[in-house]
Scaffold this active site. Sequence first.
Site, PDB file in Angstrom:
ATOM      1  N   GLY A  46       0.777  -1.227   0.000  1.00 46.61           N
ATOM      2  CA  GLY A  46       0.000   0.000   0.000  1.00 46.61           C
ATOM      3  C   GLY A  46       0.811   1.280   0.000  1.00 46.61           C
ATOM      4  O   GLY A  46       0.246   2.365   0.087  1.00 46.61           O
ATOM      5  N   CYS A  47       2.113   1.183  -0.100  1.00 45.71           N
ATOM      6  CA  CYS A  47       2.950   2.381  -0.134  1.00 45.71           C
ATOM      7  C   CYS A  47       3.221   2.745  -1.586  1.00 45.71           C
ATOM      8  O   CYS A  47       3.440   1.871  -2.418  1.00 45.71           O
ATOM      9  CB  CYS A  47       4.282   2.135   0.581  1.00 45.71           C
ATOM     10  SG  CYS A  47       4.102   1.793   2.329  1.00 45.71           S
TER      11      CYS A  47
END
Length: 135
Positions: A46-47
């Site tokens: 999710g980065c």
Amino acid sequence: MANLTDIREEYDFLEPDDRYRLLIDLGRELEPMPDALKTDATLVRGCSASVWVYPTTTDDGRLHFLADSNAAITKGIIALVLLTVQDQAPAQIAATDITAELAPFDLSKQLSSNRTQGIPNMIALIRETAERFAG
């Protein structure tokens, strides 16, 4: 590396551009993470940038995290997160409200949303690791 309180006091007095520089400088101070540990298993999901976190334990059972990113500003955010938990007992880390510790930095106001979207995932990973070691 300085403690979170010292960094917060300095951060409060800085202009936005200087805050970026402070975060980048913090990222440069991170302990180097060996490339061999930068695997799919240590990648934080999710980065927008690649972020890796690898937990280790000290002889007395405290957790020590190695972390890295391929983006300078993201490394600084990682450094802030680690300052809240580094080298503490797993139960103490699990009980720490990392989000509240970081709230005075108001990172969502200072950085674009894609720079901060992975922070909750990194915090969740650290918390899950601490809970697993504390259990």
